[in-house]
Design an enzyme around this catalytic site. Structure first.
Site, short mmCIF file in Angstrom:
data_model
loop_
_atom_site.label_atom_id
_atom_site.label_comp_id
_atom_site.label_asym_id
_atom_site.label_seq_id
_atom_site.Cartn_x
_atom_site.Cartn_y
_atom_site.Cartn_z
N HIS A 127 -4.60 -4.10 -1.01
CA HIS A 127 -5.63 -3.32 -1.73
C HIS A 127 -6.11 -4.19 -2.89
CE1 HIS A 127 -7.10 -0.07 -4.37
NE2 HIS A 127 -7.14 0.71 -3.31
N ASP A 204 3.99 -2.69 -3.42
CA ASP A 204 2.98 -1.67 -3.67
C ASP A 204 3.28 -0.49 -2.75
OD1 ASP A 204 0.78 -0.02 -3.56
OD2 ASP A 204 -0.69 -1.62 -3.28
N GLN A 207 0.95 3.86 -0.58
CA GLN A 207 0.81 4.63 0.67
C GLN A 207 2.15 4.95 1.31
OE1 GLN A 207 -1.95 5.91 1.73
NE2 GLN A 207 -3.33 4.87 0.34
N LYS A 230 -1.17 10.47 -4.56
CA LYS A 230 -1.14 10.22 -3.11
C LYS A 230 0.06 10.89 -2.46
CE LYS A 230 -3.61 5.85 -3.43
NZ LYS A 230 -4.93 6.18 -2.89
N CYS A 368 -11.36 -0.48 -0.33
CA CYS A 368 -10.82 -1.39 -1.37
C CYS A 368 -9.97 -2.50 -0.77
CB CYS A 368 -10.01 -0.63 -2.43
SG CYS A 368 -11.01 0.50 -3.39
N1 PLP Z 1 -2.50 0.18 -3.27
C1 PLP Z 1 -2.78 0.85 -2.14
C2 PLP Z 1 -2.17 0.41 -0.86
C3 PLP Z 1 -3.63 1.94 -2.17
O1 PLP Z 1 -3.91 2.60 -1.05
C4 PLP Z 1 -4.17 2.34 -3.41
C5 PLP Z 1 -5.14 3.46 -3.46
O2 PLP Z 1 -5.84 3.73 -2.52
C6 PLP Z 1 -3.83 1.64 -4.56
C7 PLP Z 1 -3.00 0.55 -4.44
C8 PLP Z 1 -4.34 2.03 -5.91
O3 PLP Z 1 -3.81 3.27 -6.26
P1 PLP Z 1 -4.35 4.04 -7.55
O4 PLP Z 1 -5.84 4.12 -7.39
O5 PLP Z 1 -3.68 5.37 -7.48
O6 PLP Z 1 -3.96 3.24 -8.74
#
Ligand code: PLP
Length: 410
Positions: A127, A204, A207, A230, A368
């Site tokens: 992401h 990370d 998900q 999430k 993203c």
């Molecule tokens: N990493 C992953 C794999 C994501 O799917 C997301 C959000 O879609 C993020 C990071 C960023 O999360 P947040 O917007 O809650 O900071």
């Protein structure tokens, strides 16, 4: 004998009042769970109870409301610790979400431990939140960013990863589960290999945390980040887990209230963990309500949720595969309940708009993950992501909806 409650999706849906509505005159089908999940009644009630009953600033107050608010806020820290099996509460830092957690580590760990010539490894399926902070750090320090390639199915290529590792590697930052492909990465293997070179690993978990059992001690990751929103909790709260010794060695991320021990114009000393990394008044209400989300998931049970979602994934994959011209992007060996797809000759944006007119919410675009889209040579996908409250009947609605879309473009 232990009593096992059968998974009852009808009952679960009753806890999510938002699902019970029509959109454009059709019953809502909410398939945008990878972007954010809906919130069950206990979470909504916890927010209301906080503001109606004990709103107060935390930690420094000695009056009753402040003590109650502090106890509830710290209660969430303990619940989050247990949820990911961290060894100590000091290792749980509250953030605004995954993005802030990664930025915190890149800025603080990076400032202290990364210099010109060092290397940071990420993967093709990251992401933007797990790309840009490391790029910024590389620009600042002169460190180098390397990228693990992936197969056409959407699995990382471990042999290529091994080739990138060296004594210069200081950080490996990897997504546990891809938001665009659904791929579950072999993070334990990645972590063990990195540790063989003395590198640190950030996972990370944005998900992964709602779908998989998370045990940061078993994984032995150095950092683990995730977002409440999430996983059925409020927006604006997240967790950074870090090994205590590392967090202690890292400089503060932001300066201000709460993160200090003593301030004078000559010299400031910093507070102990976890407060060293929690400058300013935090998001108290949402953090308190996040505990209700963790309890909600625990009550239903991660294993039961995971099993049910895998059923939805299998059902959805088969059903969507039967649609002429539809190609699923992301067919990894292990996946969570995310199906990204393209339909030949139809722009993903059009698919999303037409499905919306039928009450079906999917996400369209690059999610993203622009470099990942470039890897597949596509501008974006349509993505249906399933959560614990979705049903096979809703997947049938999606299939019917996609047939309608195809007819409109025939
Ligand atoms: N990493 C992953 C794999 C994501 O799917 C997301 C959000 O879609 C993020 C990071 C960023 O999360 P947040 O917007 O809650 O900071």
């Amino acid at each position: 004998m232990e009593l096992v409650t059968a998974y009852n999706v009808t009952d679960i849906r009753k806890d999510f009042p938002i699902l019970n509505q029509t959109v454009h005159g059709k019953p809502l089908v909410y398939f945008d769970n990878a972007a954010t999940t809906q919130k069950p009644l206990p979470v909504i009630q916890a927010l209301t109870e906080y503001y109606q009953g004990y709103n107060a600033n935390i930690h420094r107050g000695i009056h009753t409301l402040a003590e109650k608010a502090t106890a509830e806020y710290e209660g969430t820290r303990e619940a989050a610790r247990q949820f990911i099996n961290a060894a100590q509460r000091e290792e749980i830092i509250f953030t605004r979400g995954t993005t802030e957690g990664i930025n915190l580590v890149a800025a603080s760990f990076g400032r202290a431990f990364i210099k010109a010539g060092d290397e940071i490894i990420i993967s093709t399926m990251e992401h933007h939140s797990n790309i840009v902070p490391w790029q910024m750090l590389c620009e600042e320090t002169g460190a180098k960013l390397s990228v693990i390639p992936i197969t056409d199915e959407g699995d990382i290529i471990l042999e290529e990863y091994e080739k990138l590792l060296s004594e210069k590697t200081k950080m490996v930052a990897l997504v546990y589960v891809s938001n665009s492909l659904g791929t579950i990465n072999p993070v334990k293997q990645v972590i063990d290999l990195a540790h063989g070179y003395g590198a640190r690993v950030l996972v990370d978990g944005a998900q992964a945390t709602a779908h998989l059992d998370i045990d940061v001690q078993a994984l032995d990751c150095d950092f683990y980040v995730f977002s409440s929103h999430k996983m059925y909790g409020p927006t604006g709260v997240g967790v950074l887990y870090g090994k205590k010794a590392l967090l202690e060695a890292m400089p503060p991320y932001q300066g201000g209230g709460e993160m200090i021990k003593d301030v004078s114009f000559e010299r400031t000393t910093y507070n102990e963990l976890p407060y060293k990394f929690e400058a300013g008044t935090p998001n108290i209400a949402d953090t308190v309500a996040f505990k209700a989300a963790l309890q909600y998931v625990n009550n239903i049970g991660k294993a039961a949720i995971g099993e049910y979602e895998q059923e939805l994934l299998a059902y959805g994959t088969e059903a969507l595969s039967g649609i002429p011209g539809l190609r699923i992007i992301g067919q990894a060996r292990e996946k969570i309940s995310v199906i990204s797809f393209r339909v030949e000759g139809i722009h993903h944006q059009d698919i999303g708009i037409i499905l919306d007119t039928q009450g079906i919410a999917v996400r369209t675009g690059h999610h993203c993950t622009q470099p990942l889209m470039q890897r597949f040579g596509i501008p974006g996908t349509s993505r249906a992501s399933f959560a614990m409250y979705n049903t096979k009947e809703e997947i049938d609605r999606l299939v019917q909806g996609l047939h309608k879309v195809r007819k409109m473009f025939a």
